[in-house]
Design a protein around this motif. Structure first.
Motif, PDB file in Angstrom:
ATOM      1  N   LEU A  85       0.806  -1.217   0.000  1.00  0.00           N
ATOM      2  CA  LEU A  85       0.000   0.000   0.000  1.00  0.00           C
ATOM      3  C   LEU A  85       0.843   1.274   0.000  1.00  0.00           C
ATOM      4  O   LEU A  85       0.314   2.367  -0.160  1.00  0.00           O
ATOM      5  N   ASN A  86       2.164   1.117   0.213  1.00  0.00           N
ATOM      6  CA  ASN A  86       3.059   2.275   0.336  1.00  0.00           C
ATOM      7  C   ASN A  86       2.611   3.221   1.448  1.00  0.00           C
ATOM      8  O   ASN A  86       2.632   4.441   1.308  1.00  0.00           O
ATOM      9  N   VAL A  87       2.152   2.602   2.533  1.00  0.00           N
ATOM     10  CA  VAL A  87       1.746   3.344   3.736  1.00  0.00           C
ATOM     11  C   VAL A  87       2.577   2.807   4.899  1.00  0.00           C
ATOM     12  O   VAL A  87       2.349   1.681   5.369  1.00  0.00           O
ATOM     13  N   LYS A  88       3.549   3.569   5.339  1.00  0.00           N
ATOM     14  CA  LYS A  88       4.389   3.123   6.456  1.00  0.00           C
ATOM     15  C   LYS A  88       3.657   3.321   7.775  1.00  0.00           C
ATOM     16  O   LYS A  88       3.062   4.378   8.011  1.00  0.00           O
ATOM     17  N   VAL A  89       3.674   2.282   8.617  1.00  0.00           N
ATOM     18  CA  VAL A  89       3.090   2.404   9.953  1.00  0.00           C
ATOM     19  C   VAL A  89       4.029   3.265  10.798  1.00  0.00           C
ATOM     20  O   VAL A  89       5.180   2.890  11.043  1.00  0.00           O
ATOM     21  N   GLU A  90       3.539   4.406  11.224  1.00  0.00           N
ATOM     22  CA  GLU A  90       4.340   5.367  11.989  1.00  0.00           C
ATOM     23  C   GLU A  90       4.276   5.058  13.485  1.00  0.00           C
ATOM     24  O   GLU A  90       3.323   4.438  13.960  1.00  0.00           O
ATOM     25  N   ARG A  91       5.289   5.522  14.195  1.00  0.00           N
ATOM     26  CA  ARG A  91       5.324   5.338  15.661  1.00  0.00           C
ATOM     27  C   ARG A  91       4.294   6.263  16.300  1.00  0.00           C
ATOM     28  O   ARG A  91       4.341   7.487  16.155  1.00  0.00           O
ATOM     29  N   GLY A  92       3.315   5.667  16.963  1.00  0.00           N
ATOM     30  CA  GLY A  92       2.249   6.427  17.599  1.00  0.00           C
ATOM     31  C   GLY A  92       2.569   6.774  19.047  1.00  0.00           C
ATOM     32  O   GLY A  92       3.644   6.493  19.560  1.00  0.00           O
ATOM     33  N   MET A  93       1.590   7.390  19.700  1.00  0.00           N
ATOM     34  CA  MET A  93       1.698   7.755  21.113  1.00  0.00           C
ATOM     35  C   MET A  93       1.207   6.604  21.983  1.00  0.00           C
ATOM     36  O   MET A  93       0.178   5.995  21.682  1.00  0.00           O
ATOM     37  N   THR A  94       1.924   6.331  23.077  1.00  0.00           N
ATOM     38  CA  THR A  94       1.543   5.221  23.955  1.00  0.00           C
ATOM     39  C   THR A  94       0.517   5.663  24.997  1.00  0.00           C
ATOM     40  O   THR A  94      -0.591   5.149  25.047  1.00  0.00           O
ATOM     41  N   HIS A  95       0.885   6.614  25.853  1.00  0.00           N
ATOM     42  CA  HIS A  95       0.031   7.014  26.975  1.00  0.00           C
ATOM     43  C   HIS A  95      -0.471   5.768  27.694  1.00  0.00           C
ATOM     44  O   HIS A  95       0.326   4.931  28.110  1.00  0.00           O
ATOM     45  N   ASP A  96      -1.797   5.610  27.817  1.00  0.00           N
ATOM     46  CA  ASP A  96      -2.359   4.434  28.491  1.00  0.00           C
ATOM     47  C   ASP A  96      -2.811   3.376  27.489  1.00  0.00           C
ATOM     48  O   ASP A  96      -3.645   2.526  27.792  1.00  0.00           O
ATOM     49  N   GLY A  97      -2.263   3.417  26.267  1.00  0.00           N
ATOM     50  CA  GLY A  97      -2.671   2.481  25.232  1.00  0.00           C
ATOM     51  C   GLY A  97      -2.111   1.079  25.411  1.00  0.00           C
ATOM     52  O   GLY A  97      -2.555   0.149  24.749  1.00  0.00           O
ATOM     53  N   LEU A  98      -1.127   0.915  26.297  1.00  0.00           N
ATOM     54  CA  LEU A  98      -0.515  -0.391  26.511  1.00  0.00           C
ATOM     55  C   LEU A  98      -0.685  -0.781  27.972  1.00  0.00           C
ATOM     56  O   LEU A  98      -0.022  -0.250  28.861  1.00  0.00           O
ATOM     57  N   GLY A  99      -1.595  -1.708  28.202  1.00  0.00           N
ATOM     58  CA  GLY A  99      -1.907  -2.129  29.567  1.00  0.00           C
ATOM     59  C   GLY A  99      -0.970  -3.209  30.071  1.00  0.00           C
ATOM     60  O   GLY A  99      -0.038  -3.641  29.383  1.00  0.00           O
ATOM     61  N   LYS A 100      -1.248  -3.674  31.272  1.00  0.00           N
ATOM     62  CA  LYS A 100      -0.403  -4.643  31.966  1.00  0.00           C
ATOM     63  C   LYS A 100      -0.215  -5.930  31.167  1.00  0.00           C
ATOM     64  O   LYS A 100       0.911  -6.411  30.989  1.00  0.00           O
ATOM     65  N   TYR A 101      -1.296  -6.498  30.672  1.00  0.00           N
ATOM     66  CA  TYR A 101      -1.207  -7.793  30.004  1.00  0.00           C
ATOM     67  C   TYR A 101      -0.696  -7.667  28.573  1.00  0.00           C
ATOM     68  O   TYR A 101       0.060  -8.526  28.092  1.00  0.00           O
ATOM     69  N   LEU A 102      -1.092  -6.593  27.881  1.00  0.00           N
ATOM     70  CA  LEU A 102      -0.589  -6.386  26.527  1.00  0.00           C
ATOM     71  C   LEU A 102       0.918  -6.160  26.531  1.00  0.00           C
ATOM     72  O   LEU A 102       1.624  -6.574  25.604  1.00  0.00           O
ATOM     73  N   SER A 103       1.429  -5.513  27.579  1.00  0.00           N
ATOM     74  CA  SER A 103       2.872  -5.227  27.643  1.00  0.00           C
ATOM     75  C   SER A 103       3.690  -6.510  27.795  1.00  0.00           C
ATOM     76  O   SER A 103       4.905  -6.495  27.580  1.00  0.00           O
ATOM     77  N   GLU A 104       3.037  -7.613  28.149  1.00  0.00           N
ATOM     78  CA  GLU A 104       3.741  -8.886  28.263  1.00  0.00           C
ATOM     79  C   GLU A 104       3.973  -9.539  26.903  1.00  0.00           C
ATOM     80  O   GLU A 104       4.837 -10.404  26.760  1.00  0.00           O
ATOM     81  N   ILE A 105       3.189  -9.131  25.888  1.00  0.00           N
ATOM     82  CA  ILE A 105       3.340  -9.747  24.566  1.00  0.00           C
ATOM     83  C   ILE A 105       3.703  -8.729  23.486  1.00  0.00           C
ATOM     84  O   ILE A 105       4.004  -9.107  22.357  1.00  0.00           O
ATOM     85  N   ILE A 106       3.663  -7.432  23.814  1.00  0.00           N
ATOM     86  CA  ILE A 106       3.990  -6.391  22.846  1.00  0.00           C
ATOM     87  C   ILE A 106       5.192  -5.599  23.339  1.00  0.00           C
ATOM     88  O   ILE A 106       5.212  -5.120  24.470  1.00  0.00           O
ATOM     89  N   GLU A 107       6.188  -5.486  22.482  1.00  0.00           N
ATOM     90  CA  GLU A 107       7.363  -4.667  22.790  1.00  0.00           C
ATOM     91  C   GLU A 107       7.234  -3.342  22.053  1.00  0.00           C
ATOM     92  O   GLU A 107       7.003  -3.316  20.843  1.00  0.00           O
ATOM     93  N   LYS A 108       7.353  -2.254  22.785  1.00  0.00           N
ATOM     94  CA  LYS A 108       7.231  -0.937  22.160  1.00  0.00           C
ATOM     95  C   LYS A 108       8.363  -0.703  21.165  1.00  0.00           C
ATOM     96  O   LYS A 108       9.512  -1.041  21.424  1.00  0.00           O
ATOM     97  N   ALA A 109       7.998  -0.088  20.053  1.00  0.00           N
ATOM     98  CA  ALA A 109       9.001   0.273  19.049  1.00  0.00           C
ATOM     99  C   ALA A 109       9.900   1.375  19.603  1.00  0.00           C
ATOM    100  O   ALA A 109       9.435   2.256  20.335  1.00  0.00           O
ATOM    101  N   PRO A 110      11.177   1.342  19.283  1.00  0.00           N
ATOM    102  CA  PRO A 110      12.072   2.414  19.758  1.00  0.00           C
ATOM    103  C   PRO A 110      11.768   3.728  19.037  1.00  0.00           C
ATOM    104  O   PRO A 110      11.077   3.750  18.022  1.00  0.00           O
TER     105      PRO A 110
END
Length: 367
Positions: free
Chosen positions: A87-112
């Protein structure tokens, strides 16, 4: 007919089904039948007129990839029903804030790296409509993104149970910017909430009171994992509960809050994106004789709402074309659970059809 330029916040399962769906139905004839959408040509816009131009996420597996790849990256686990070309659409680094909860943080590593300049990206891509697919409970993250969207001058579709379109404060903010919004909390085409509402109305239409009712849902996607964190579940429970009890209140009836339980109940990993709904209604018929209904519904969660979002996108574009601003009452009432004004689903569909007929362009419909 111009394209509808769409940005997505959150490249998860629901985004995957939406992007796949636009590709899957892009060559559909207007005389064909497509399950899950109101019209193939809605107000002059075909499904293929939806063009994805920007996307944001925080997952290391997705940020930096083309959207066509990111939607199939783990932990996404919805059914793949269509190949998607680049699609030539790059997924950009978004804002985290409270978007990553306790359980999601166990399986998702934040992009640098730091958060991308969302306003500039939306302006540079000439985005018309932004869709919010953040995880349930992302209150602060959603409000942060709304501020960026208002500054960039885009319409907004809020698919999660953070109350934006249904709140006067945000309605006025969008009105002031002359921008439309549809929200809050997407309804599936035939999901747990719409089934529950329909059965409640059936009972009430037949003169039978709703004395007690529950709706319990289980699933194995990241939404259900996220909602194991009970404090993130509050807005979801409110949204789903109100979607059902509003139908009772509309008849000038009431039900004790202790006799209603609606909401997600557990995470079952092997279910993946399949959701199971267990629904019960207790009532009484003539002679005060008790009657009980038990129902089980199984659906693939993300595709079940993708067609609804396709219709919402096109209604948002019609609103932009016609200079409408603030909460769009008719489309919100049909597409969403928590809306500025609640109607029965039959009434909401009729109002939305009138909206499309009024604001669609006749000459483009014929073309």
């Amino acid at each position: 007919m111009s394209k509808i330029r769409v940005a997505i916040i959150g490249a998860g399962n629901r985004a995957s089904s939406l992007v796949q769906g636009v590709e899957y139905y892009k060559n559909t004839k207007e005389s064909d039948f497509v399950p899950g959408v109101m019209h193939i040509n809605l107000g002059g816009y075909h499904i293929r007129d939806i063009e994805f131009v920007a996307a944001f996420d925080i997952d290391k597996n997705k940020v930096g990839k083309d959207l066509s790849e990111a939607i199939f990256a783990p932990p996404n686990n919805t059914t793949k029903f269509s190949d998607v070309p680049r699609l030539n659409v790059k997924v950009e680094r978004g804002m985290t804030h409270d978007g990553l909860g306790k359980y999601l943080s166990e399986i998702i590593e934040k992009a640098p790296g730091s958060t991308s300049d969302v306003v500039d990206i939306l302006k540079e891509t000439k985005t018309d409509v932004v869709i919010n697919y953040l995880p349930v409970g992302s209150e602060e993250a959603t409000k942060w993104y709304v501020e960026q969207i208002l500054e960039a001058g885009c319409a907004f579709i809020n698919c999660i149970p953070v109350f934006i379109a249904s709140e006067k404060y945000w309605q006025k903010r969008f009105e002031k910017k002359k921008l439309p919004i549809i929200g809050d909390d997407i309804k599936s085409q035939v999901g747990a909430t719409i089934l529950h509402r329909t059965l409640v109305n059936l009972y009430l239409d037949r003169g039978m009171p709703i004395e007690r009712t529950y709706q319990l849902n289980t699933g194995g996607n990241t939404d259900f994992l996220n909602m194991l964190e009970r404090e993130r579940l509050d807005s979801k429970k409110k949204s789903k509960t109100n979607a059902v009890t509003s139908q009772i209140r509309a008849r000038d009836l009431d039900i004790d809050p202790d006799n209603v339980h609606v909401g997600p109940s557990d995470y079952v990993p092997w279910q993946k994106d399949n959701k199971l709904c267990f629904l019960r209604i207790e009532s009484r018929h003539f002679g005060d004789i008790p009657t009980y209904l038990d129902c089980r519904l199984s659906v693939e969660d993300s595709p079940n709402s993708a067609g609804v979002v396709i219709d919402a996108i096109r209604c948002c574009k019609l609103a932009l074309n016609n200079g409408l601003s603030g909460a769009l009452i008719a489309p919100s009432s049909y597409f969403m659970k928590s809306t500025p004004k609640q109607y029965t689903d039959t009434e909401a569909r009729e109002l939305t059809e009138k909206f499309i007929k009024r604001y669609g362009k006749e000459e483009e419909k014929k073309g």
